[in-house]
Write an enzyme that holds these catalytic residues in place. Sequence first.
Site, PDB file in Angstrom:
ATOM      1  N   HIS A  13      -7.005  -3.172  10.056  1.00  0.00           N
ATOM      2  CA  HIS A  13      -6.867  -3.006   8.603  1.00  0.00           C
ATOM      3  C   HIS A  13      -5.699  -3.845   8.075  1.00  0.00           C
ATOM      4  CE1 HIS A  13      -4.046   0.824   8.667  1.00  0.00           C
ATOM      5  NE2 HIS A  13      -3.346  -0.267   8.790  1.00  0.00           N
ATOM      6  N   ASP A  66       0.844  -1.199   0.000  1.00  0.00           N
ATOM      7  CA  ASP A  66       0.000   0.000   0.000  1.00  0.00           C
ATOM      8  C   ASP A  66       0.880   1.249   0.000  1.00  0.00           C
ATOM      9  OD1 ASP A  66       0.969  -0.224   2.580  1.00  0.00           O
ATOM     10  OD2 ASP A  66      -0.970  -0.099   3.570  1.00  0.00           O
ATOM     11  N   GLU A  87      -9.513  -0.491   5.032  1.00  0.00           N
ATOM     12  CA  GLU A  87      -9.972  -0.051   6.344  1.00  0.00           C
ATOM     13  C   GLU A  87     -11.263  -0.770   6.749  1.00  0.00           C
ATOM     14  OE1 GLU A  87      -8.007   1.618   8.057  1.00  0.00           O
ATOM     15  OE2 GLU A  87      -7.089   3.318   7.024  1.00  0.00           O
ATOM     16  N   ASN A 123      -6.667  -1.040  14.021  1.00  0.00           N
ATOM     17  CA  ASN A 123      -8.113  -1.190  13.786  1.00  0.00           C
ATOM     18  C   ASN A 123      -8.422  -2.440  12.944  1.00  0.00           C
ATOM     19  OD1 ASN A 123      -7.156  -0.424  11.307  1.00  0.00           O
ATOM     20  ND2 ASN A 123      -8.493   1.360  11.052  1.00  0.00           N
TER      21      ASN A 123
HETATM   22  C1  GLP Z   1       0.094   1.182   8.072  1.00  0.00           C
HETATM   23  C2  GLP Z   1       0.617   0.552   6.790  1.00  0.00           C
HETATM   24  C3  GLP Z   1       0.229  -0.880   6.719  1.00  0.00           C
HETATM   25  C4  GLP Z   1       0.733  -1.555   7.962  1.00  0.00           C
HETATM   26  C5  GLP Z   1       0.007  -1.040   9.159  1.00  0.00           C
HETATM   27  C6  GLP Z   1       0.558  -1.555  10.464  1.00  0.00           C
HETATM   28  O1  GLP Z   1      -1.156   1.717   7.895  1.00  0.00           O
HETATM   29  N1  GLP Z   1       0.182   1.272   5.637  1.00  0.00           N
HETATM   30  O2  GLP Z   1       0.798  -1.470   5.579  1.00  0.00           O
HETATM   31  O3  GLP Z   1       0.541  -2.943   7.867  1.00  0.00           O
HETATM   32  O4  GLP Z   1       0.028   0.354   9.213  1.00  0.00           O
HETATM   33  O5  GLP Z   1       1.676  -0.804  10.817  1.00  0.00           O
HETATM   34  P1  GLP Z   1       2.668  -1.204  11.963  1.00  0.00           P
HETATM   35  O6  GLP Z   1       3.359  -2.426  11.491  1.00  0.00           O
HETATM   36  O7  GLP Z   1       3.612  -0.051  12.074  1.00  0.00           O
HETATM   37  O8  GLP Z   1       1.852  -1.436  13.169  1.00  0.00           O
END
Ligand code: GLP
Length: 235
Positions: A134, A64, A139, A132
């Site tokens: 996602h 993403d 989302e 959340n």
């Molecule tokens: C962000 C990224 C996602 C990632 C998520 C979790 O929104 N765009 O690709 O998986 O957050 O992030 P983290 O690993 O820092 O908790």
Amino acid sequence: MQVEVVAVDAFASAVADVVEDACRTNQNINVCFTAGRTPDAPYAELVRRRQQLDLSRVFAFTLDEYAGIPKNHPQSCFTSLHMHLYDGVGVGVDRVVTYDDEVPPETAAASYEQKLADMGGLDFSILGIGLNGHVGFNEPGTPFDIRTHVPKLAEATLQRAKREGWSNPPTIGLTLGLGTLLESKQVLMIANGLHKAAIIERIVNGPISEDIPATSFRDHPNCLLLLDEDAASRL
Ligand code: GLP
């Protein structure tokens, strides 16, 4: 979906083991890599193993991205993947596939989806999980069959970007869709830390629901949810 729990200090190498195994192949494979903090230590471990690691058959897809920024923006997922993984393990520019930053986001999403389809779809996806629930920027409330699209980012996602030091983050993103990701032949979902324990409990034990996008992977035939003991502490 299978669930595996490892000690906190074994998380990085357990993730790296799965990635190393999945990428050991004589054929070209399409691999989706998550950005975020969760893979930092696993990616560092893969870089540490670079002499033994063979990613020469991998086409590396960005999961993403924030929309409306150049791909080499310091806060982009593309920059993060280069810094933490691609440059260190030697994934060449010709093997990296990402969103076109020179066209409108909707056009970039459609052409990325088409390019992936033309290349045969995803073989292996490494996915983080948001607080959340996602996956990528899919989302809560996203239909499970959605293709690559341009989501409005949830408030929790914007807050996370701000905590990362981004005072005015983009409010829309680009993400491989849940439908696209669910077609991946193999999926590795990863989460660590006590701050993920509550959402992990809902992903593993709660109802399968669009309210928590990660639950869409519960029925995937080849999905491993790899957790450290902190993230699994409410299971
Ligand atoms: C962000 C990224 C996602 C990632 C998520 C979790 O929104 N765009 O690709 O998986 O957050 O992030 P983290 O690993 O820092 O908790």
